[in-house]
Design an enzyme around this catalytic site. Sequence first.
Site, PDB file in Angstrom:
ATOM      1  N   GLU A 168     -25.962  32.925 -19.404  1.00  0.00           N
ATOM      2  CA  GLU A 168     -25.908  31.513 -19.834  1.00  0.00           C
ATOM      3  C   GLU A 168     -26.684  30.576 -18.909  1.00  0.00           C
ATOM      4  O   GLU A 168     -26.152  29.562 -18.462  1.00  0.00           O
ATOM      5  CB  GLU A 168     -24.442  31.080 -19.990  1.00  0.00           C
ATOM      6  CG  GLU A 168     -23.691  31.960 -20.995  1.00  0.00           C
ATOM      7  CD  GLU A 168     -22.178  31.703 -21.049  1.00  0.00           C
ATOM      8  OE1 GLU A 168     -21.693  30.799 -20.354  1.00  0.00           O
ATOM      9  OE2 GLU A 168     -21.493  32.431 -21.788  1.00  0.00           O
ATOM     10  N   GLU A 274     -21.096  40.056 -27.477  1.00  0.00           N
ATOM     11  CA  GLU A 274     -19.755  39.445 -27.423  1.00  0.00           C
ATOM     12  C   GLU A 274     -19.338  38.908 -28.794  1.00  0.00           C
ATOM     13  O   GLU A 274     -18.809  37.799 -28.899  1.00  0.00           O
ATOM     14  CB  GLU A 274     -19.742  38.278 -26.416  1.00  0.00           C
ATOM     15  CG  GLU A 274     -20.283  38.622 -25.039  1.00  0.00           C
ATOM     16  CD  GLU A 274     -20.177  37.498 -24.016  1.00  0.00           C
ATOM     17  OE1 GLU A 274     -19.420  36.524 -24.240  1.00  0.00           O
ATOM     18  OE2 GLU A 274     -20.863  37.601 -22.984  1.00  0.00           O
TER      19      GLU A 274
HETATM   20  O1  9MR Z   1     -13.035  36.105 -22.700  1.00  0.00           O
HETATM   21  C1  9MR Z   1     -13.156  35.552 -21.407  1.00  0.00           C
HETATM   22  C2  9MR Z   1     -11.897  34.760 -21.067  1.00  0.00           C
HETATM   23  O2  9MR Z   1     -10.783  35.635 -20.934  1.00  0.00           O
HETATM   24  C3  9MR Z   1     -12.099  33.952 -19.794  1.00  0.00           C
HETATM   25  O3  9MR Z   1     -10.966  33.128 -19.581  1.00  0.00           O
HETATM   26  C4  9MR Z   1     -13.352  33.129 -19.926  1.00  0.00           C
HETATM   27  C5  9MR Z   1     -13.610  32.291 -18.677  1.00  0.00           C
HETATM   28  O4  9MR Z   1     -14.682  31.440 -18.848  1.00  0.00           O
HETATM   29  O5  9MR Z   1     -14.463  33.976 -20.155  1.00  0.00           O
HETATM   30  C6  9MR Z   1     -14.362  34.647 -21.369  1.00  0.00           C
HETATM   31  O6  9MR Z   1     -15.519  35.425 -21.625  1.00  0.00           O
HETATM   32  C7  9MR Z   1     -16.740  34.718 -21.743  1.00  0.00           C
HETATM   33  C8  9MR Z   1     -17.846  35.632 -21.279  1.00  0.00           C
HETATM   34  O7  9MR Z   1     -17.586  36.122 -19.996  1.00  0.00           O
HETATM   35  C9  9MR Z   1     -19.207  34.950 -21.333  1.00  0.00           C
HETATM   36  N1  9MR Z   1     -19.469  34.396 -22.637  1.00  0.00           N
HETATM   37  C10 9MR Z   1     -18.401  33.558 -23.198  1.00  0.00           C
HETATM   38  C11 9MR Z   1     -17.079  34.318 -23.187  1.00  0.00           C
HETATM   39  C12 9MR Z   1     -15.992  33.523 -23.886  1.00  0.00           C
HETATM   40  O8  9MR Z   1     -15.736  32.333 -23.199  1.00  0.00           O
END
Ligand code: 9MR
Length: 363
Positions: A168, A274
Amino acid sequence: MSSRRTAPALFAGAATLLLLGSASATAAPAHADHHATLRALAAPHDLKVGTAVDVSALSDDTAYRAVAGSEFNSVTAENVMKWEVVEPTRGTYDWSQADELVDFARRHHQSVRGHTLLWHNQLPAWLTSGVADGSIDAPELRRILRDHITAEVKHFKGRIYQWDVVNEIFEEDGSYRDSLWLRTLGPSYVADAFRWAHAADPKAKLFLNDYNVEGINAKSTAYYDLAKKLRAQGVPVQGLGIQGYLDIQYGFPADVEQNLERFAALGMQTAFTEVDVRMNLPAGDTERARQADDYRRLLDACLAVRSCTSFTVWGFTDKYSWVPGTFPGQGAANILDENFVAKPAYTALADELKTTRRTGHRP
Ligand code: 9MR
């Protein structure tokens, strides 16, 4: 069609567990789970079909564990390979939860996607506060980043097939995200990160990764331009990870296949990393059908372009989804409901794998 065929409970465990996910007890004899799994259906396509895994659910929830181990041939750590988890104190690494997942994957003959080496979120407090109070200056931050990437990639060397090296890094308009990394180091941190990761595990495929880059738009074009430039400079960037978060209230993104093709033309892999498709709650059959179609169309694009090498859903059950916590009033984004009953989206992916033939050349 029986309710058993449309809504199988997707785990191969004991009959008592199967009852959990069935529409009715009588519809779920012990053999109700004898469906072809997504991983079996994906095998002829030379495609990894994966899921993000919540490691706490993996240890606490038998049904979750059974589905994670049986349906997929690739897993991604939803959180436990992120910086705040693996290096909570400077210089002290804790690989325990990530190792647990990698061991689980080995036992289930699964590959592992590494997620993620550099992000602006889920950084340890010692790092963010050190940068904020000036005790970590630019040369120091660069060393910290190099050491982190080197330590993590080396720890998992040979056990990760694709790494999300940077996550990102662009805004929607294609400019660099205003992050601690950009502010302190300037954009050269991206090439550095890829070089350090490659030095630590030359065989892992190294990915850029982001959301809203499914189709051709300003953000995905920024990735295209960056990848082209870095590759011309010999920087080991080998893939674009497309997160694939959709919401049924918006149209399906345009030109997804063409987007994958232009990265293929650079000699790069692509991957859906994802995927989930959220909706406003409560949802009905129309919404679930639209969701199924969105999942199917993303997979269809991936299957149409040989260099798309993995398709990962961000969790497989609504029971543990990140969506309701982030988008209040929305959810139901996964392919199984909270009782592990398959939704039309699951069937759509399975049917797509069954009926599509892949052609073409893989980089
Ligand atoms: O699914 C993840 C969630 O459990 C966490 O709290 C969060 C923290 O920002 O991150 C989520 O995963 C993210 C991923 O690492 C990167 N792309 C977006 C995902 C969803 O927010």
